[in-house]
Design a protein around this motif. Sequence first.
Motif, PDB file in Angstrom:
ATOM      1  N   PRO A  42      17.501  -4.727  13.710  1.00 47.20           N
ATOM      2  CA  PRO A  42      17.539  -5.910  14.854  1.00 47.20           C
ATOM      3  C   PRO A  42      18.289  -7.195  14.763  1.00 47.20           C
ATOM      4  O   PRO A  42      18.725  -7.479  15.929  1.00 47.20           O
ATOM      5  CB  PRO A  42      15.758  -6.463  14.489  1.00 47.20           C
ATOM      6  CG  PRO A  42      15.758  -5.973  13.146  1.00 47.20           C
ATOM      7  CD  PRO A  42      16.365  -4.838  12.744  1.00 47.20           C
ATOM      8  N   LEU A  43      19.009  -7.495  13.684  1.00 53.24           N
ATOM      9  CA  LEU A  43      19.936  -8.412  13.623  1.00 53.24           C
ATOM     10  C   LEU A  43      20.901  -7.884  14.250  1.00 53.24           C
ATOM     11  O   LEU A  43      21.899  -8.621  15.028  1.00 53.24           O
ATOM     12  CB  LEU A  43      19.991  -8.851  12.110  1.00 53.24           C
ATOM     13  CG  LEU A  43      18.983  -9.475  11.550  1.00 53.24           C
ATOM     14  CD1 LEU A  43      19.207  -9.924  10.151  1.00 53.24           C
ATOM     15  CD2 LEU A  43      18.580 -11.007  12.345  1.00 53.24           C
ATOM     16  N   ALA A  51      20.692  -7.755  18.005  1.00 55.88           N
ATOM     17  CA  ALA A  51      20.783  -8.827  18.384  1.00 55.88           C
ATOM     18  C   ALA A  51      22.190  -9.427  18.731  1.00 55.88           C
ATOM     19  O   ALA A  51      22.507 -10.066  19.582  1.00 55.88           O
ATOM     20  CB  ALA A  51      19.921 -10.134  17.760  1.00 55.88           C
ATOM     21  N   ALA A  52      22.909  -9.433  17.640  1.00 53.31           N
ATOM     22  CA  ALA A  52      24.383  -9.580  17.808  1.00 53.31           C
ATOM     23  C   ALA A  52      25.339  -8.971  18.783  1.00 53.31           C
ATOM     24  O   ALA A  52      25.784  -9.519  19.289  1.00 53.31           O
ATOM     25  CB  ALA A  52      25.095  -9.575  16.244  1.00 53.31           C
ATOM     26  N   GLY A  89      18.284  -9.669  23.237  1.00 50.96           N
ATOM     27  CA  GLY A  89      18.743 -10.341  21.982  1.00 50.96           C
ATOM     28  C   GLY A  89      17.542 -10.878  21.325  1.00 50.96           C
ATOM     29  O   GLY A  89      17.065 -11.216  20.101  1.00 50.96           O
ATOM     30  N   GLU A  90      16.811 -11.965  22.095  1.00 47.81           N
ATOM     31  CA  GLU A  90      15.751 -12.650  21.589  1.00 47.81           C
ATOM     32  C   GLU A  90      14.448 -11.943  21.081  1.00 47.81           C
ATOM     33  O   GLU A  90      13.973 -12.060  20.215  1.00 47.81           O
ATOM     34  CB  GLU A  90      14.947 -13.666  22.562  1.00 47.81           C
ATOM     35  CG  GLU A  90      13.801 -14.420  22.412  1.00 47.81           C
ATOM     36  CD  GLU A  90      13.433 -15.095  23.535  1.00 47.81           C
ATOM     37  OE1 GLU A  90      12.590 -15.999  23.498  1.00 47.81           O
ATOM     38  OE2 GLU A  90      13.743 -14.854  24.740  1.00 47.81           O
ATOM     39  N   GLU A  91      14.297 -10.463  21.560  1.00 43.83           N
ATOM     40  CA  GLU A  91      13.077  -9.754  21.284  1.00 43.83           C
ATOM     41  C   GLU A  91      13.741  -9.270  19.731  1.00 43.83           C
ATOM     42  O   GLU A  91      12.729  -9.297  18.786  1.00 43.83           O
ATOM     43  CB  GLU A  91      13.065  -8.774  22.122  1.00 43.83           C
ATOM     44  CG  GLU A  91      12.323  -9.120  23.439  1.00 43.83           C
ATOM     45  CD  GLU A  91      11.978  -8.088  24.467  1.00 43.83           C
ATOM     46  OE1 GLU A  91      12.642  -6.843  24.091  1.00 43.83           O
ATOM     47  OE2 GLU A  91      11.396  -8.080  25.509  1.00 43.83           O
ATOM     48  N   GLN A  92      14.942  -8.914  19.451  1.00 39.56           N
ATOM     49  CA  GLN A  92      15.279  -8.419  18.317  1.00 39.56           C
ATOM     50  C   GLN A  92      15.241  -9.501  17.318  1.00 39.56           C
ATOM     51  O   GLN A  92      14.851  -9.075  16.136  1.00 39.56           O
ATOM     52  CB  GLN A  92      16.638  -7.891  18.573  1.00 39.56           C
ATOM     53  CG  GLN A  92      16.924  -6.533  19.355  1.00 39.56           C
ATOM     54  CD  GLN A  92      15.798  -5.417  18.734  1.00 39.56           C
ATOM     55  OE1 GLN A  92      15.951  -5.233  17.662  1.00 39.56           O
ATOM     56  NE2 GLN A  92      15.273  -4.846  19.775  1.00 39.56           N
ATOM     57  N   THR A  93      15.551 -10.815  17.715  1.00 41.02           N
ATOM     58  CA  THR A  93      15.612 -12.063  16.718  1.00 41.02           C
ATOM     59  C   THR A  93      13.867 -12.013  16.213  1.00 41.02           C
ATOM     60  O   THR A  93      13.576 -12.192  15.223  1.00 41.02           O
ATOM     61  CB  THR A  93      15.937 -12.998  17.499  1.00 41.02           C
ATOM     62  OG1 THR A  93      17.265 -12.812  17.653  1.00 41.02           O
ATOM     63  CG2 THR A  93      16.137 -14.265  16.361  1.00 41.02           C
ATOM     64  N   ARG A 143      11.622  -9.998  16.453  1.00 44.19           N
ATOM     65  CA  ARG A 143      11.202  -8.883  15.694  1.00 44.19           C
ATOM     66  C   ARG A 143      11.478  -9.033  13.951  1.00 44.19           C
ATOM     67  O   ARG A 143      10.912  -8.747  13.236  1.00 44.19           O
ATOM     68  CB  ARG A 143      11.958  -7.483  15.993  1.00 44.19           C
ATOM     69  CG  ARG A 143      11.428  -6.296  15.202  1.00 44.19           C
ATOM     70  CD  ARG A 143      12.237  -5.004  15.542  1.00 44.19           C
ATOM     71  NE  ARG A 143      11.926  -3.925  14.721  1.00 44.19           N
ATOM     72  CZ  ARG A 143      12.635  -2.724  14.868  1.00 44.19           C
ATOM     73  NH1 ARG A 143      13.759  -2.753  15.741  1.00 44.19           N
ATOM     74  NH2 ARG A 143      12.609  -1.749  14.047  1.00 44.19           N
ATOM     75  N   SER A 144      12.676  -9.580  13.820  1.00 45.36           N
ATOM     76  CA  SER A 144      13.369  -9.833  12.461  1.00 45.36           C
ATOM     77  C   SER A 144      12.393 -10.910  11.833  1.00 45.36           C
ATOM     78  O   SER A 144      12.066 -10.918  10.645  1.00 45.36           O
ATOM     79  CB  SER A 144      14.825 -10.297  12.519  1.00 45.36           C
ATOM     80  OG  SER A 144      15.626  -9.274  12.799  1.00 45.36           O
ATOM     81  N   GLY A 145      12.049 -12.009  12.589  1.00 45.20           N
ATOM     82  CA  GLY A 145      11.184 -13.053  12.218  1.00 45.20           C
ATOM     83  C   GLY A 145       9.878 -12.373  11.640  1.00 45.20           C
ATOM     84  O   GLY A 145       9.301 -13.055  10.599  1.00 45.20           O
TER      85      GLY A 145
END
Length: 844
Positions: A632-633, A636-637, A663-667, A669-671
């Motif tokens: 996901p990071l 997002a990048a 990109g927000e969704e992948q961030t 998901r990482s959180g």
Amino acid sequence: MWPLTAVAYFFLVIGFGATILLPRLAPFLLAIPLLIAVCALAEGLVRISLGIDTLLFADQVSLLPAGNPGRPEVNSIVTLGLLGLALLTAARRSHAATELATLFASTAFCFGLASVALLLLVTPSHEKALRFFIGPLPGSLTTITLSMAFLLWRHRAGWIALLANRPVRKPVVWLLLPVVIALPILPTVIARWGATPESIVYPESDLLAALANVTIIGLLIWVSVDRLANQQAALREITTALDVAAIALTKPDGEITHWSRGCEQLYGWSAAEAIGRKKDDLLHSRWAQGGDGDRPSPSGSTERELVETRRDQAEISVLERTHVLDRADREPLLVVKMLDISDRVRAETALRESEARLAIAAEAQQLGVSHWDIASGRLEWSPGSEQRLGLTPGSLATFAQWEALIEPADTQGIMASVARAAANHDKRISFQYRFRGANGVMRTIEGSARCLYDSAGTLTTVIAANIDVTERKEREAAQQLRSIIDTVPDATIVIDEAGMIRSFSAAAERMFGIDSDAAIGCNIKLLMPDAVAAAHDDSIARYLVTGERHAIGSTRELTARRADGSLFPIEMNVGEARLGEERIFTGVIRDVSDRLAAEQRLNELNAELAHIGRQSAMSELAADLAHELNQPLSAAANFLAAARMLIERGENGAQVADLLRMGEEQTLRSGQIVRRLRDFLTKRDSELRPESLGLVVREAVALVLFGTARYDVRLSYRLDPAADMIFADRIQVQQVIVNLLRNAVEAMRDQPRSTREIVIASRPVEGDMVEISVTDSGPGLPDALSKNLCSRFATSKGGTAMGVGLSISVRIVEAHGGSLVAENRHGRGAVFRFTLPTFGEIGA
């Protein structure tokens, strides 16, 4: 009979009936015949007609040849007046009025009888003077009937009462009575009957008639006087005989009217001194001790025992019987008979005192003497014996009644002793039995008996002394209980129904720091915190009423208070018992401060070990976590770089917005991955609360199997929606699932990729529990591991595996009230099952 005379007689009859039935109306009705008689008499005396003789049937009366037709004759006037006065006088309730009324009625009866006799035997026209005695035949018959009715109505007064005596009730007397009544008028009738208008009446005939009348009347007087003399002689003999007894006649208010010689000899007061005084005042009469008022005797008289004072001031006990003598129209007379019972009273008093001393001695020794008649089965007890056993007098009157209240085993023992005594002709036997009283309380009786035999050697009577030894047995039992309590290492406290301390062991003294002498007699709330003590008395009272047990028979963990006010944890077991008729509660108390401290330290070590286990699991999954976070990071990048390029080119803003959203969704998901990992690794206290089983399982799966594609593991869910809510600690349950999933993945690492499968299922089971199972398709469990799941450091892995995961999982599940088991499947692989409480059970 003239019309007005008939009217007068009619109202006289109606007035007679009203005198009996409606006394208040009678004077108004009787006033009419009296008024007619007075008016007729006034007209005859003053020779002036008032016209009352023509009030009725005036035309018909005027045709009659008589001088005053319709007016009552002299005979009718007299009889109406006599009968009217008799009825009016009878309304008065005095003796003199009754006697006067009887005289009026008797005179009217004689007038009526003479009128009928003269009317039949003499020609009225020949003797003008006889018209005074002669009245109309209907009026004379009515007069005779009414006067006889009146005399029979008042038969207890006047000469009618004499005829009611038994000597007169003879057929001969009743036959002679009319003759005697008629005798005085016979000479005159005969003389007048034989006379003719032409005959000359000589003075000698009148003299002979008068002499005959005098002779007859003298004879009647002699017979009457002789009869009265004989009656008085008989009465005098009876009076002399009765005068020997102590008999007095009194008025209802107690005034003495007759005082016999027996009374003079008994009390020392002469008749002259006693008559006219009140009996109770003269003799200072008072009830004897224990007197219960007037007691009716079979004869209808009253009886009472009195203590009275003689003239010499000596007191005597008297049995007094009183009979009420009713007298017609006079106040009743009381016949009082006194009997000196002083000797009997003294003997009874001495006997009562002796019995009282015996009863006191028997009560002091709790002694009851029984008399058993074997042939009849009758059982007699000494006074007070049954009451001391809590029974009503007479409730043990037979052997069967006694046997019904005795323990069957004790009855058999007593009867065996009696049978042996009868066979050996023993004089004495000893016994002991348990007796159940009316209130259900068991009492212990022991004693000895004397056996009596008849001339043939047959046992006939058993006289026994029964002693209630219940209190002695209770004291012995209490001493034994005290000895046992003192030897128990745990603190033992005995309280009663009111919560008062009855016993305080030495261990309790050491535990609470209170001396037993100071504790006994105090309320048990002394040893409780204030919050618990406030509800203690209500708890005992509620149990005594409802019988619902909450503390009795179970082990409870509570908080107690020492003498210095410090609080400490205890473990208490409460039991209930009866000490005689009293209910007591026994509490065995153990100080669990050290045990709870050890358990707390062990829980802390288990939590530390679980935390280490979670960290160990995460260290093993670090590479997988890095790979999972890298995806996901990186995405997002890339999305952010593409968006920047579009912005630099000035492209459409909608495309830039989509790239930024992705990109927000992948961030995020990482959180989420980092949050779940942080929650899983955080060291904290256990917290039970309602949780969704599906959500808990899926979060645990996300921590372990986010990289299942790398292992080619197929994951299946078979969760029952009906058993979704559990009451548990989410992190601890997830730790169990993570451990089981990691073990399943490790077990299938060497299996063909096409066969790697994990199935997570749930189903409700008995006891409001839910069962969660984790099934894999690995090689299965070694036998040694399946038998030692609870052992620490037991593992099937090699290398650096610690072997604490399963042990921690087992303890987590047991702390939730469930259990964890493992077994091999019939085909291939292993299944781990553990249970957790549903939220419905805790909520209830």
